[in-house]
Motif scaffolding. Sequence first.
Motif, PDB file in Angstrom:
ATOM      1  N   GLY A 173       0.833  -1.198   0.000  1.00 59.27           N
ATOM      2  CA  GLY A 173       0.000   0.000   0.000  1.00 59.27           C
ATOM      3  C   GLY A 173       0.861   1.239   0.000  1.00 59.27           C
ATOM      4  N   LYS A 174       0.205   2.358  -0.002  1.00 59.92           N
ATOM      5  CA  LYS A 174       0.924   3.627  -0.060  1.00 59.92           C
ATOM      6  C   LYS A 174       1.445   4.077   1.296  1.00 59.92           C
ATOM      7  CE  LYS A 174      -1.643   5.312  -4.072  1.00 59.92           C
ATOM      8  NZ  LYS A 174      -2.494   6.405  -4.601  1.00 59.92           N
ATOM      9  N   GLY A 175       0.945   3.473   2.358  1.00 55.64           N
ATOM     10  CA  GLY A 175       1.394   3.877   3.676  1.00 55.64           C
ATOM     11  C   GLY A 175       0.704   5.152   4.114  1.00 55.64           C
ATOM     12  N   PRO A 176       1.032   5.644   5.294  1.00 55.51           N
ATOM     13  CA  PRO A 176       0.386   6.864   5.797  1.00 55.51           C
ATOM     14  C   PRO A 176       0.748   8.075   4.939  1.00 55.51           C
ATOM     15  CG  PRO A 176       2.235   6.241   7.193  1.00 55.51           C
ATOM     16  CD  PRO A 176       2.022   5.110   6.244  1.00 55.51           C
ATOM     17  N   ALA A 177      -0.239   8.933   4.753  1.00 59.40           N
ATOM     18  CA  ALA A 177      -0.015  10.130   3.937  1.00 59.40           C
ATOM     19  C   ALA A 177       0.984  11.054   4.626  1.00 59.40           C
ATOM     20  CB  ALA A 177      -1.334  10.865   3.710  1.00 59.40           C
ATOM     21  N   LYS A 178       1.889  11.557   3.836  1.00 57.09           N
ATOM     22  CA  LYS A 178       2.873  12.483   4.385  1.00 57.09           C
ATOM     23  C   LYS A 178       2.241  13.855   4.578  1.00 57.09           C
ATOM     24  CE  LYS A 178       6.887  10.264   2.273  1.00 57.09           C
ATOM     25  NZ  LYS A 178       8.072  10.461   1.378  1.00 57.09           N
ATOM     26  N   PRO A 179       2.538  14.504   5.687  1.00 56.20           N
ATOM     27  CA  PRO A 179       1.958  15.847   5.899  1.00 56.20           C
ATOM     28  C   PRO A 179       2.481  16.835   4.867  1.00 56.20           C
ATOM     29  CG  PRO A 179       3.664  15.381   7.519  1.00 56.20           C
ATOM     30  CD  PRO A 179       3.432  14.102   6.771  1.00 56.20           C
ATOM     31  N   ARG A 180       1.626  17.703   4.437  1.00 57.96           N
ATOM     32  CA  ARG A 180       2.035  18.734   3.485  1.00 57.96           C
ATOM     33  C   ARG A 180       2.966  19.733   4.161  1.00 57.96           C
ATOM     34  NH1 ARG A 180      -3.532  20.412   0.289  1.00 57.96           N
ATOM     35  NH2 ARG A 180      -3.930  18.376  -0.690  1.00 57.96           N
ATOM     36  N   PRO A 181       3.978  20.178   3.448  1.00 56.76           N
ATOM     37  CA  PRO A 181       4.871  21.175   4.047  1.00 56.76           C
ATOM     38  C   PRO A 181       4.128  22.465   4.347  1.00 56.76           C
ATOM     39  CG  PRO A 181       5.306  20.939   1.697  1.00 56.76           C
ATOM     40  CD  PRO A 181       4.360  19.844   2.065  1.00 56.76           C
ATOM     41  N   ALA A 182       4.500  23.101   5.424  1.00 55.00           N
ATOM     42  CA  ALA A 182       3.858  24.365   5.786  1.00 55.00           C
ATOM     43  C   ALA A 182       4.181  25.421   4.741  1.00 55.00           C
ATOM     44  CB  ALA A 182       4.353  24.827   7.153  1.00 55.00           C
ATOM     45  N   PRO A 183       3.208  26.272   4.397  1.00 56.60           N
ATOM     46  CA  PRO A 183       3.480  27.318   3.411  1.00 56.60           C
ATOM     47  C   PRO A 183       4.548  28.280   3.907  1.00 56.60           C
ATOM     48  CG  PRO A 183       1.370  27.697   4.511  1.00 56.60           C
ATOM     49  CD  PRO A 183       1.841  26.339   4.929  1.00 56.60           C
ATOM     50  N   THR A 184       5.365  28.741   3.011  1.00 59.66           N
ATOM     51  CA  THR A 184       6.426  29.681   3.368  1.00 59.66           C
ATOM     52  C   THR A 184       5.838  31.061   3.608  1.00 59.66           C
ATOM     53  OG1 THR A 184       6.819  30.325   1.073  1.00 59.66           O
ATOM     54  CG2 THR A 184       8.010  28.390   1.902  1.00 59.66           C
ATOM     55  N   PRO A 185       6.554  31.922   4.331  1.00 61.82           N
ATOM     56  CA  PRO A 185       6.071  33.294   4.518  1.00 61.82           C
ATOM     57  C   PRO A 185       5.815  34.014   3.198  1.00 61.82           C
ATOM     58  CG  PRO A 185       7.843  32.833   6.053  1.00 61.82           C
ATOM     59  CD  PRO A 185       7.766  31.644   5.123  1.00 61.82           C
ATOM     60  N   VAL A 186       6.661  33.733   2.190  1.00 64.50           N
ATOM     61  CA  VAL A 186       6.451  34.377   0.893  1.00 64.50           C
ATOM     62  C   VAL A 186       5.117  33.949   0.301  1.00 64.50           C
ATOM     63  CG1 VAL A 186       7.290  34.546  -1.480  1.00 64.50           C
ATOM     64  CG2 VAL A 186       8.909  34.648   0.424  1.00 64.50           C
ATOM     65  N   ALA A 187       4.826  32.640   0.365  1.00 69.89           N
ATOM     66  CA  ALA A 187       3.565  32.139  -0.178  1.00 69.89           C
ATOM     67  C   ALA A 187       2.378  32.717   0.584  1.00 69.89           C
ATOM     68  CB  ALA A 187       3.542  30.620  -0.125  1.00 69.89           C
ATOM     69  N   MET A 188       2.498  32.771   1.919  1.00 67.47           N
ATOM     70  CA  MET A 188       1.409  33.331   2.709  1.00 67.47           C
ATOM     71  C   MET A 188       1.230  34.814   2.419  1.00 67.47           C
ATOM     72  SD  MET A 188       1.512  31.422   6.417  1.00 67.47           S
ATOM     73  CE  MET A 188       3.190  31.895   6.838  1.00 67.47           C
ATOM     74  N   GLY A 189       2.345  35.526   2.237  1.00 74.21           N
ATOM     75  CA  GLY A 189       2.246  36.941   1.905  1.00 74.21           C
ATOM     76  C   GLY A 189       1.563  37.158   0.575  1.00 74.21           C
ATOM     77  N   THR A 190       1.896  36.309  -0.401  1.00 72.62           N
ATOM     78  CA  THR A 190       1.255  36.408  -1.713  1.00 72.62           C
ATOM     79  C   THR A 190      -0.236  36.156  -1.596  1.00 72.62           C
ATOM     80  OG1 THR A 190       3.280  35.688  -2.834  1.00 72.62           O
ATOM     81  CG2 THR A 190       1.216  35.457  -4.046  1.00 72.62           C
ATOM     82  N   ARG A 191      -0.612  35.154  -0.796  1.00 73.47           N
ATOM     83  CA  ARG A 191      -2.035  34.865  -0.606  1.00 73.47           C
ATOM     84  C   ARG A 191      -2.740  36.012   0.088  1.00 73.47           C
ATOM     85  NH1 ARG A 191      -1.181  29.268   1.614  1.00 73.47           N
ATOM     86  NH2 ARG A 191      -2.299  30.024   3.455  1.00 73.47           N
ATOM     87  N   ALA A 192      -2.080  36.623   1.055  1.00 76.56           N
ATOM     88  CA  ALA A 192      -2.698  37.733   1.783  1.00 76.56           C
ATOM     89  C   ALA A 192      -2.933  38.928   0.868  1.00 76.56           C
ATOM     90  CB  ALA A 192      -1.825  38.132   2.971  1.00 76.56           C
ATOM     91  N   VAL A 193      -1.946  39.279   0.065  1.00 69.48           N
ATOM     92  CA  VAL A 193      -2.109  40.399  -0.869  1.00 69.48           C
ATOM     93  C   VAL A 193      -3.207  40.081  -1.869  1.00 69.48           C
ATOM     94  CG1 VAL A 193      -0.998  41.719  -2.701  1.00 69.48           C
ATOM     95  CG2 VAL A 193       0.254  41.220  -0.596  1.00 69.48           C
ATOM     96  N   ALA A 194      -3.207  38.862  -2.410  1.00 74.02           N
ATOM     97  CA  ALA A 194      -4.236  38.477  -3.381  1.00 74.02           C
ATOM     98  C   ALA A 194      -5.624  38.545  -2.753  1.00 74.02           C
ATOM     99  CB  ALA A 194      -3.952  37.072  -3.906  1.00 74.02           C
ATOM    100  N   ALA A 195      -5.740  38.112  -1.498  1.00 70.99           N
ATOM    101  CA  ALA A 195      -7.029  38.161  -0.814  1.00 70.99           C
ATOM    102  C   ALA A 195      -7.493  39.597  -0.618  1.00 70.99           C
ATOM    103  CB  ALA A 195      -6.928  37.449   0.533  1.00 70.99           C
TER     104      ALA A 195
END
Length: 217
Positions: free
Chosen positions: A8-30
């Motif tokens: 089987g595929k085993g337990p799902a790996k946790p997604r990496p936390a978004p970087t500050p740059v990515a979060m900043g981009t999302r905040a400006v876009a929002a």
Amino acid sequence: MANEKRPGKGPAKPRPAPTPVAMGTRAVAAALRIAQEEGWNAAALDRIAAEAEITLEELQDMFPSRAALLDSFIADIDHDMLGRVADADGADGARDRLFSVIMARYDALRPYRDAFIAIARGALRDPATAWTLTWTTRRSAEWMLASAGIVHTGIEGALKMHAVAAVLAATLRTFARDDSDDLSPTMAAVDRALVRCERVMGWVQRVPRPPGQRRAR
């Protein structure tokens, strides 16, 4: 066998936390999305955080105020503008070079035009936004003059930055309703505004060129 592990595929790996740059981009876009759809005053900090799917603490780490978020957005527009006019210095005259830079800024703003116009309208009822737009416009004008090879320091530079800001203010309304493919109405408005600056102040004609570069005609 009982001890064999089933493939089987085993337990799902946790997604990496978004970087500050990515979060900043999302905040400006929002923030821009809210401003475009509901007006800048609706883009409150808690609403921006919710739309960007980040916490208020994360938002505050990146942008301590709405003014800081707006400042970051305008800085990104300036960066885009400068990338578009790397060859603007090849134009013949100072006014032609500056015209190219101003149009590059409008090209950079075009995808966010409705949101930016909503922010400008919101500034009429928000002193912090009005101050931020005033400051960032002056800063943009400084980069625009630098990109066009026009002096932008000292008293003379301050006067020229003021003149560029006046050109932007005089042409923003045309840009706001310009739905043409090539922004020709905006180009015509910018050209007229620059001609008026030359007539009133002569501020383009007398600009000294840096050593080794052609003088403005």
